[in-house]
Design a protein around this motif. Structure first.
Motif, short mmCIF file in Angstrom:
data_model
loop_
_atom_site.label_atom_id
_atom_site.label_comp_id
_atom_site.label_asym_id
_atom_site.label_seq_id
_atom_site.Cartn_x
_atom_site.Cartn_y
_atom_site.Cartn_z
N ARG A 82 71.68 109.06 62.66
CA ARG A 82 71.29 108.42 63.94
C ARG A 82 72.62 108.07 64.76
N MET B 221 71.61 94.49 69.04
CA MET B 221 71.26 95.25 70.46
C MET B 221 70.06 96.02 70.58
N LEU B 222 69.50 96.62 69.54
CA LEU B 222 68.34 97.21 69.32
C LEU B 222 67.20 96.12 69.47
N GLU C 135 73.40 96.52 79.75
CA GLU C 135 73.52 95.48 78.74
C GLU C 135 73.14 96.05 77.29
N PHE C 136 72.19 96.92 77.33
CA PHE C 136 71.84 97.50 75.93
C PHE C 136 72.31 98.70 75.39
N LEU C 137 73.16 99.02 76.10
CA LEU C 137 74.10 100.19 75.41
C LEU C 137 74.34 100.05 74.28
N ARG C 138 74.14 100.95 73.11
CA ARG C 138 74.79 100.98 71.88
C ARG C 138 76.00 100.78 71.61
N PRO C 139 76.19 99.65 70.77
CA PRO C 139 77.68 99.45 70.39
C PRO C 139 78.56 100.74 69.97
N THR C 140 77.56 101.56 69.08
CA THR C 140 78.54 102.77 68.63
C THR C 140 78.68 104.04 69.48
N LEU D 236 67.70 93.16 70.96
CA LEU D 236 67.54 92.70 72.44
C LEU D 236 66.98 93.51 73.51
N SER E 221 75.89 94.85 64.57
CA SER E 221 75.90 94.72 65.88
C SER E 221 74.78 95.76 66.38
N GLU E 222 74.67 96.83 65.92
CA GLU E 222 73.47 97.92 66.34
C GLU E 222 72.14 97.38 66.29
#
Lengths: 79, 412
Positions: free
Chosen positions: B79, A47-48, B135-140, A50, A43-44
């Motif tokens: 990271r 998202m990166l 919308e681009f906020l990291r899922p982690t 995108l 998912s990271e």
């Protein structure tokens, strides 16, 4: 931007997220899961990618990608 | 009392990271040399934006210059780790190795992380970056913003399976973690318990709020940051922040594989039933007396006190009044915060460690900027270290919200 450019962006972010792939030669058929990316890592990466593509789209749209090439294709189709 | 509950509890491992040094040896050397790293803080997210869009004068503090991560932590893994988690891992690795925990059943090892709201600076940076593109906020981010992420990160890295929780006690969190670790071992819940005082990563928002509240030092020493941190001095005007993290390994004396640093003889907690940041003479005297009573010691037996000493105008006076009321005005006294600043959630743990390292060295570290003590009747260690073999020490912490803690240590 062509499909190869999108794939290169995914590769760059995969190297950032998954340890030990610095020298790996990525193929379209490679699976992120098989390369060691867990669900959070995957998912990271999405998202990166995108963000790099300035593409606002729901994550669920990319869940069906079976490999990195398919992911690149799905992303490229939304550009 | 059950036999296990009365068994002596000791500290068999230490890890510490602070602005003046990483690792117990470097830290002890710097303490005894009276070193400091106070300067305008430079870490991103700590600079206060000025109203005209420029950058306003920075807050003074003591930041960790260069963190060495253990080899066991893959660089790529960093990271997704907060700064607090990175420092926790490096610090815990030292304590783990020092106490030789590789051979202990991981189901019998516990971890108590002292503190809360560790990652305020990273929250500020994240919110600034994604304010207009959420919308681009990291899922982690969903994982790292939780305090318990430190439990997950540390327990995963070290394989800890017995217990892993956080305990919040504001600036007394480090000592609260130590006390909870002692209780976990005494009760038999685990055989070994690591207490970690985690780094509280302030952003400029918290610095500004602390300053507005009158708790953090003013701009009085903006051009002389080396003079800003001055606990117990007449010219003090509030605490100066210092990045820090400390970890101790707590276990029964009979189980220790090496000569312990110290025995944890007595401890006490007391609450003031007061949400506010103001100190309580009643609360502080209660924990001093409580820790001494549990240790079975009189005040005369204590030959060194490491006080809380934030450099708060009222707090320092109240603390000395409490020590005097308890008959502790004849013990040697210095201020670890004068060298490393106030680590907030880490402070009580780092000071507990400072006590044990001074015990080991047979020397007491200097107090910086103690030019004119508010009460000259105490046996202050001034500008230079002194030789003194500590037999029994008292360490105190206080926190916003009315929490007071004290721990009594005896040389092993």
């Amino acid at each position: 931007m062509n499909l190869e450019d999108v794939f290169a962006i995914i590769v760059g972010h995969t190297r950032e997220v998954v340890p030990g792939l610095d020298d790996y030669a990525f193929q379209f058929t490679d699976s992120l899961r098989e390369l060691g990316a867990n669900s959070i890592d995957r998912s990271e990466v999405v998202m990166l990618a995108l963000e790099s593509l300035s593409l606002k789209a729901p994550m669920i749209d990319f869940a069906r990608a079976e490999n990195m090439g398919e992911l690149a294709t799905l992303l490229h189709a939304k550009l | 009392m059950h036999a296990a509950e009365s068994a002596p509890i000791v500290v068999s491992g230490i890890g510490v990271t602070a602005s003046i040094g990483q690792g117990r040896r470097a830290f002890a050397d710097a303490l005894l040399a009276g070193e400091h790293r106070f300067a305008a803080m430079r870490r991103p997210g700590r600079q206060k934006p000025a109203s005209d869009g420029d950058v306003a004068p920075a807050f003074i503090g003591a930041e960790i210059a260069d963190l060495r991560m253990p080899d066991a932590v893959a660089a790529a893994k960093l990271r997704n780790l907060s700064w607090s988690a990175q420092v926790a891992l490096a610090t815990l690795q030292e304590a783990w190795d020092d106490a030789e925990l590789d051979d202990v059943d991981p189901r019998r090892i516990g971890l108590i992380v002292g503190g809360s709201n560790f990652q305020q600076r990273e929250l500020a940076l994240t919110q600034a970056k994604y304010q207009h593109q959420p919308e681009f906020l990291r899922p982690t981010h969903a994982m790292t913003f939780m305090d318990t992420d430190l439990c997950g990160v540390c327990s995963e890295t070290f394989g800890i399976r017995g217990l892993a929780i956080t305990v919040g006690g504001a600036s007394a969190s480090g000592q609260l973690a130590a006390i909870q670790a002692i209780e976990a071992v005494r009760s038999g819940q685990v055989d070994v318990c690591i207490a970690l005082g985690a780094l509280m990563d302030l952003s400029y928002f918290e610095c500004q709020a602390f300053r507005s509240l009158g708790a953090m030092g003013s701009d009085r020493y903006a051009h002389q940051p080396e003079l800003a941190c001055r606990p117990f001095d007449r010219d003090r005007d509030g605490f100066i922040f210092g990045e820090a993290c400390g970890a101790i390994v707590v276990r029964r004396a009979a189980d220790a594989t090496r000569t312990p640093y110290a025995e944890l003889k007595g401890w006490a907690m007391a609450w003031d039933a007061n949400r506010n940041p103001n100190p309580s003479l009643e609360g502080e005297t209660a924990v001093i007396r409580g820790a001494l009573a549990r240790a079975g010691l009189s005040a005369d037996a204590i030959d060194y006190v490491n006080p809380h000493g934030t450099a708060s105008v009222v707090g320092d006076e109240t603390e000395l009044a409490a020590l005097r009321a308890c008959g502790l005005d004849r013990a040697h006294l210095n201020s670890t915060k004068s060298l490393v600043g106030h680590g907030l959630s880490a402070a009580g743990m780092v000071e507990l460690i400072a006590v044990m390292l001074q015990m080991q060295a047979g020397r007491l570290h200097p107090s910086r900027n103690l030019d004119s003590p508010i009460d000259a009747g105490f046996r202050w260690v001034g500008a230079t270290a002194i030789d003194h073999v500590v037999e029994r020490a008292l360490n105190m912490s206080m926190g916003f919200g009315g929490i007071n803690t004290a721990i009594c240590l005896q040389r092993s």
